[in-house]
Design an enzyme around this catalytic site. Structure first.
Site, PDB file in Angstrom:
ATOM      1  N   CYS A  45      17.840  33.979  45.773  1.00 45.99           N
ATOM      2  CA  CYS A  45      18.793  35.060  45.469  1.00 45.99           C
ATOM      3  C   CYS A  45      18.789  36.113  46.572  1.00 45.99           C
ATOM      4  O   CYS A  45      19.830  36.659  46.935  1.00 45.99           O
ATOM      5  CB  CYS A  45      18.438  35.717  44.140  1.00 45.99           C
ATOM      6  SG  CYS A  45      18.411  34.597  42.749  1.00 45.99           S
TER       7      CYS A  45
HETATM    8  C1  BEZ Z   1      15.387  32.015  43.604  1.00 48.55           C
HETATM    9  O1  BEZ Z   1      16.318  32.806  43.765  1.00 48.55           O
HETATM   10  O2  BEZ Z   1      14.611  31.754  44.504  1.00 48.55           O
HETATM   11  C2  BEZ Z   1      15.219  31.347  42.279  1.00 48.55           C
HETATM   12  C3  BEZ Z   1      15.585  32.001  41.126  1.00 48.55           C
HETATM   13  C4  BEZ Z   1      15.405  31.381  39.906  1.00 48.55           C
HETATM   14  C5  BEZ Z   1      14.865  30.109  39.858  1.00 48.55           C
HETATM   15  C6  BEZ Z   1      14.530  29.443  41.031  1.00 48.55           C
HETATM   16  C7  BEZ Z   1      14.713  30.054  42.253  1.00 48.55           C
END
Ligand code: BEZ
Length: 211
Positions: A45
């Site tokens: 994210c």
């Molecule tokens: C991420 O943004 O890295 C992420 C968020 C939720 C689950 C897996 C990865």
């Protein structure tokens, strides 16, 4: 029920990092992108929101407003924005909705319980100036999205809403377009004076008409 192309994008009021907004009023006569991410302070994210901030000037040029959302609270968003700015060498320049009661996430069916019953997946909605849904994309949490692709689709959507063309596989701004099948071949020269190529009666190319 899930939103479908051509549906009116549901209106809502929400708290964001840029203050409270009413979605339709905020969009005004612009195009819009509403995109969800699962969680603040997570790596994928962080890269996504950083990249979106960097290419926002391209969306601005196309009269497209950007709005992010997750179910995390506003203070979390504000703290995380500092991390995004620091690690991605950018300044987050669009609002992020704090959808703690999941009102907007539910309206847009962004929570997919068989993937995760509390967090939003990676949804993208492109909304036209008529407030209708023009594109929906759903990615899993583990896969960062390709926002260059979203920009490419916006180019196609804007072009094809103004001209009687469609865009072929992997089309990019500046490349030849396909004349829609409702136009008889004999009418093409008048409508597309830049010329055309007929490969098959149903496959006619013309240079991009608006450049
Ligand atoms: C991420 O943004 O890295 C992420 C968020 C939720 C689950 C897996 C990865």
């Amino acid at each position: 029920m899930a939103l479908r192309l051509g549906d009116i994008a549901p209106d809502f009021s929400a708290e964001t990092t840029h203050g409270n907004i009413n979605f339709h009023d905020w969009l005004s006569d612009s195009w819009g992108i509403l995109f969800s991410h699962p969680k603040d302070y997570t790596p994928v994210c962080t890269t996504e929101l950083g990249y979106m901030s960097k290419i926002k000037p391209e969306f601005d040029k196309r009269n497209v407003k950007i709005l992010a959302i997750s179910v995390d609270p506003i203070e979390s968003h504000k703290g995380w924005v500092g991390d995004i700015n620091e690690t991605q060498n950018t300044t987050v320049n669009f609002p992020i909705i704090a959808d703690t009661d999941r009102k907007v996430s539910d309206l847009y069916d962004m929570i997919h319980p068989n993937a995760d019953d509390t967090l939003t997946v990676r949804s993208v909605f492109v909304i036209g100036p008529d407030k209708k849904v023009k594109l929906t994309i759903t990615y899993p949490a583990s896969t960062g999205r390709n926002f260059d692709e979203v920009l490419r689709v916006v180019d196609s959507l804007q072009l094809t809403s103004d001209y009687q063309v469609a865009t072929p596989v992997n089309w990019k701004h500046g490349e030849d377009c396909i004349v829609v099948s409702s136009i008889p071949t004999e009418d093409i020269p008048e409508k597309f004076p830049k010329g055309h190529r007929e490969i098959k009666p149903y496959l006619r190319y013309t240079p991009q008409p608006d450049i």
